[in-house]
Design an enzyme around this catalytic site. Structure first.
Site, mmCIF file in Angstrom:
data_model
loop_
_atom_site.group_PDB
_atom_site.id
_atom_site.type_symbol
_atom_site.label_atom_id
_atom_site.label_comp_id
_atom_site.label_asym_id
_atom_site.label_seq_id
_atom_site.Cartn_x
_atom_site.Cartn_y
_atom_site.Cartn_z
ATOM 1 N N VAL A 250 1.217 -1.166 -0.020
ATOM 2 C CA VAL A 250 0.231 0.683 0.074
ATOM 3 C C VAL A 250 0.643 1.120 0.344
ATOM 4 C CG1 VAL A 250 -1.948 1.224 1.430
ATOM 5 C CG2 VAL A 250 -2.177 -1.396 0.425
ATOM 6 N N GLU B 280 -7.457 1.671 2.562
ATOM 7 C CA GLU B 280 -7.449 1.600 0.793
ATOM 8 C C GLU B 280 -8.365 -0.019 0.572
ATOM 9 O OE1 GLU B 280 -4.984 3.059 -0.722
ATOM 10 O OE2 GLU B 280 -5.924 1.204 -1.717
ATOM 11 N N ARG C 229 -5.989 -3.948 -4.642
ATOM 12 C CA ARG C 229 -6.248 -5.415 -4.818
ATOM 13 C C ARG C 229 -3.774 -5.932 -5.647
ATOM 14 N NH1 ARG C 229 -9.994 -6.595 -9.032
ATOM 15 N NH2 ARG C 229 -9.823 -4.867 -9.599
ATOM 16 N N ALA D 171 -15.182 -21.240 -6.526
ATOM 17 C CA ALA D 171 -14.766 -21.501 -6.335
ATOM 18 C C ALA D 171 -13.102 -22.768 -6.451
ATOM 19 C CB ALA D 171 -15.520 -23.205 -6.311
ATOM 20 N N GLY D 172 -12.562 -22.973 -5.364
ATOM 21 C CA GLY D 172 -11.148 -23.108 -4.748
ATOM 22 C C GLY D 172 -11.105 -23.276 -3.688
ATOM 23 N N GLY E 158 -6.264 -16.199 -0.383
ATOM 24 C CA GLY E 158 -5.203 -16.060 1.140
ATOM 25 C C GLY E 158 -4.574 -15.370 1.080
ATOM 26 N N CYS F 294 -4.669 -10.311 3.036
ATOM 27 C CA CYS F 294 -5.974 -9.336 3.925
ATOM 28 C C CYS F 294 -6.775 -9.839 4.342
ATOM 29 C CB CYS F 294 -6.223 -8.378 2.892
ATOM 30 S SG CYS F 294 -5.212 -6.969 2.608
ATOM 31 N N LYS G 17 -6.507 -11.923 7.656
ATOM 32 C CA LYS G 17 -6.282 -11.189 8.727
ATOM 33 C C LYS G 17 -7.598 -10.803 9.205
ATOM 34 C CE LYS G 17 -3.704 -7.900 8.239
ATOM 35 N NZ LYS G 17 -2.872 -7.430 7.774
ATOM 36 N N ARG H 107 2.116 -14.665 0.735
ATOM 37 C CA ARG H 107 1.392 -14.677 2.303
ATOM 38 C C ARG H 107 0.516 -15.485 2.852
ATOM 39 N NH1 ARG H 107 1.226 -8.728 4.207
ATOM 40 N NH2 ARG H 107 0.980 -8.471 2.000
HETATM 41 C C1 UDX Z 1 -7.885 -7.841 -0.875
HETATM 42 C C2 UDX Z 1 -9.061 -7.406 -1.004
HETATM 43 O O1 UDX Z 1 -10.106 -7.414 -2.610
HETATM 44 C C3 UDX Z 1 -8.927 -5.644 -1.629
HETATM 45 O O2 UDX Z 1 -10.209 -4.592 -1.869
HETATM 46 C C4 UDX Z 1 -8.129 -5.172 -0.232
HETATM 47 O O3 UDX Z 1 -7.721 -3.679 -0.131
HETATM 48 C C5 UDX Z 1 -7.280 -6.250 -0.220
HETATM 49 O O4 UDX Z 1 -8.089 -7.378 0.354
HETATM 50 P P1 UDX Z 1 -7.026 -8.738 -2.362
HETATM 51 O O5 UDX Z 1 -5.964 -10.022 -1.193
HETATM 52 O O6 UDX Z 1 -4.279 -8.427 -2.899
HETATM 53 O O7 UDX Z 1 -7.506 -7.935 -2.160
HETATM 54 O O8 UDX Z 1 -6.708 -10.118 -3.319
HETATM 55 P P2 UDX Z 1 -7.980 -10.940 -4.407
HETATM 56 O O9 UDX Z 1 -7.719 -10.595 -5.467
HETATM 57 O O10 UDX Z 1 -8.647 -9.885 -3.719
HETATM 58 O O11 UDX Z 1 -7.872 -12.152 -3.637
HETATM 59 C C6 UDX Z 1 -7.622 -12.533 -2.334
HETATM 60 C C7 UDX Z 1 -7.516 -14.250 -2.449
HETATM 61 O O12 UDX Z 1 -9.649 -14.617 -3.124
HETATM 62 C C8 UDX Z 1 -6.963 -14.806 -3.112
HETATM 63 O O13 UDX Z 1 -6.300 -15.771 -3.413
HETATM 64 C C9 UDX Z 1 -7.700 -15.282 -4.389
HETATM 65 O O14 UDX Z 1 -6.999 -16.482 -5.080
HETATM 66 C C10 UDX Z 1 -9.482 -15.240 -3.733
HETATM 67 N N1 UDX Z 1 -10.681 -15.540 -3.920
HETATM 68 C C11 UDX Z 1 -11.235 -14.619 -4.878
HETATM 69 C C12 UDX Z 1 -11.221 -17.082 -4.164
HETATM 70 O O15 UDX Z 1 -10.603 -18.186 -3.851
HETATM 71 N N2 UDX Z 1 -11.571 -16.770 -5.328
HETATM 72 C C13 UDX Z 1 -12.323 -15.861 -5.829
HETATM 73 O O16 UDX Z 1 -14.372 -15.920 -6.281
HETATM 74 C C14 UDX Z 1 -12.208 -14.566 -5.562
#
Ligand code: UDX
Length: 451
Positions: free
Chosen positions: A19, A152, A155, A272-273, A277, A280, A283, A347
């Site tokens: 960030v 913030e 992503r 789904a998957g 992780g 964000c 935590k 992470r």
């Molecule tokens: C997230 C929020 O989207 C963002 O707005 C915030 O500021 C920080 O946290 P980020 O952690 O960078 O962002 O990743 P994001 O794209 O949201 O994905 C988070 C996790 O969810 C990833 O591991 C992703 O693979 C998983 N995911 C996402 C799924 O398993 N299924 C989905 O449909 C979408």
């Protein structure tokens, strides 16, 4: 650019994580002089060479240009704060063993800044903190300094794009003038976005940052964690339904495509998957649970989301085991160690959990990620080999797990994969493949919730 020094366009950013670096790099290329402050000398040294310690599209070009034009000053000194009109706190909040966030850096940054802040300057909290923290931090600052919560939402992997195209900008606090000061910084960034596009090729929609939410302090703090918790809830919900789909012959992708076509629900974050992780979601979910518990509020809905998420890596590994009978002495490739595509961040990466589970079960695991091999080394069991190409990972293996949705995993030639593998099992832990392509190549397909 060489903007003339004036304290109104000089800011400080404390913390050079995802960030902080993104905020600093963008502001420094849209007219601000930016002191990017971190106590970690190693990170500052890397930044001074014109790059970031993490992989993120466009970010290095912005850092380099801002260094060349002397608009960005990476430093371990807090002295830039004495010249700054706005000070952003973007420090890390790692989690404590009980799931609550560790706020030591939030408080130490505020303490260090408080001795140096100009009268009438604004202290802006971007770090994700439990609701109620702002009040405590504000009390640590000098009386004339206003405190603002400006969560913030970027992503990782699309940090620059997200900053130029925010769905909303939340500015919470009690001081209207300070809120407007922060708003005008975002407006300046929006006006200067053509320069970012020139440097990175990443475009901004016109008036992309149109929606501002000027709220009270506590609302702003709660907006951030609520948004992330809701997205996490959507993912865990999709994963729970996927387990039911597996038992009944429904295909979760077909189900969610139709369910998500309802505008009230929306298709995003229903993939789904192997679960979520990153730095964000896990935590923020545990932080929200502990914050609710502290106030005597039941948030078991989030405890359930967390449990579902924790179960997913084991769920897909177990599903694969039924096909292979045992993992003992099997050679298995794990493709994808970053917590998602587009980043080198490992992470809480589900791919790493899957690799370690397989290794614990006796498999010989070969792992590969296009950008996160280096970061993954210390989190993977020492028996796991890390290689530099997909081919090296998949040669002679009994099974391939795809754990991150990097495009190169989806675009590989599956006939060729079938030729170089010893076995024929492809485990798609992120549901990105078309099962019929896999079957046509003579391979066996296992996804999550796809029968
Ligand atoms: C997230 C929020 O989207 C963002 O707005 C915030 O500021 C920080 O946290 P980020 O952690 O960078 O962002 O990743 P994001 O794209 O949201 O994905 C988070 C996790 O969810 C990833 O591991 C992703 O693979 C998983 N995911 C996402 C799924 O398993 N299924 C989905 O449909 C979408």
């Amino acid at each position: 650019m060489g903007t003339k020094f004036h304290w109104h366009n000089t800011i400080s950013v404390i913390g050079s994580g995802y960030v902080g670096v993104t905020t600093a790099a963008i502001a420094a290329n849209t007219g601000y002089k930016v002191y990017l402050i971190d106590i970690n000398q190693e990170r500052i040294d890397v930044l001074k060479t014109g790059k970031s310690f993490f992989y993120e599209e466009g970010i290095d070009a912005l850092i380099k240009n801002a260094l060349d034009s002397k608009q960005l000053i990476p430093t371990t000194s807090y002295d830039g704060i004495t010249k700054s009109s706005i000070v952003f706190s973007c420090v890390g909040t790692p989690d404590n063993s009980d799931g609550s966030p560790n706020l030591d850096y939030v408080f130490s940054a505020a303490k260090a800044a408080s001795n140096k802040m100009k009268k009438d300057a604004v202290y802006v909290q971007k770090s994700t903190v439990p609701v109620g923290t702002g009040k405590i931090v504000a009390s640590m600052l000098p009386g004339q300094v206003a405190y603002i919560s400006n969560p913030e939402f970027l992503r990782e992997g699309t940090a620059v794009f997200d900053t130029l195209n925010s769905d909303r900008i939340v500015i919470g606090g009690a001081d209207k003038e300070a809120q407007n000061k922060v708003k005008s910084l975002y407006e300046t960034i929006e006006h200067g976005s053509a320069n970012i596009t020139k440097l990175t090729g990443i475009t901004a929609q016109p008036h992309a940052n149109g929606s501002y939410f000027l709220t009270n302090l506590e609302s702003a703090e709660l907006i951030k964690v609520t948004a992330n918790a809701f997205l996490a809830l959507k993912i865990s919900f999709a994963n729970s339904i996927a387990k039911l789909a597996d038992k009944t012959g429904a295909d979760i992708t077909e189900v969610m495509d139709a369910v998500g076509a309802d505008a009230r629900i929306n298709r995003s974050f229903l993939n789904a998957g192997r679960g979520y992780g990153g730095g964000c979601f896990p935590k923020d979910v545990s932080g929200l649970i502990s914050s609710a518990a502290e106030h005597g509020v039941d948030l078991s809905i989030m405890t359930a989301a967390n449990e579902v998420n924790e179960s997913m890596p084991g769920y897909i590994v177990h599903k694969a085991k039924r096909s292979l009978t045992s993992f003992e002495k099997k050679k298995i490739a794990v493709l994808g160690l970053a917590f998602k595509a587009g980043t080198s961040d490992t992470r809480r990466s589900p791919g790493i959990k899957i690799a370690n589970l397989l290794a614990n079960a006796g498999a010989y695991v070969v792992a590969y990620d296009p950008h996160a091999n280096k970061e993954a080394v210390h989190e993977l069991k020492t028996t796991i080999s890390i290689v530099e190409t997909i081919v090296d990972a998949t040669k002679n293996v009994d099974a391939v797990f795809i754990a991150t949705e990097w495009p190169e995993f989806k675009q590989q030639d599956f006939h060729e994969l079938s030729r170089i593998m010893k076995g024929n099992l492809v485990v798609d832990a992120v549901n990105i493949l078309n099962p019929s392509d896999i079957l046509k190549a003579g391979l066996q397909y296992i996804g999550i919730g796809r029968g």
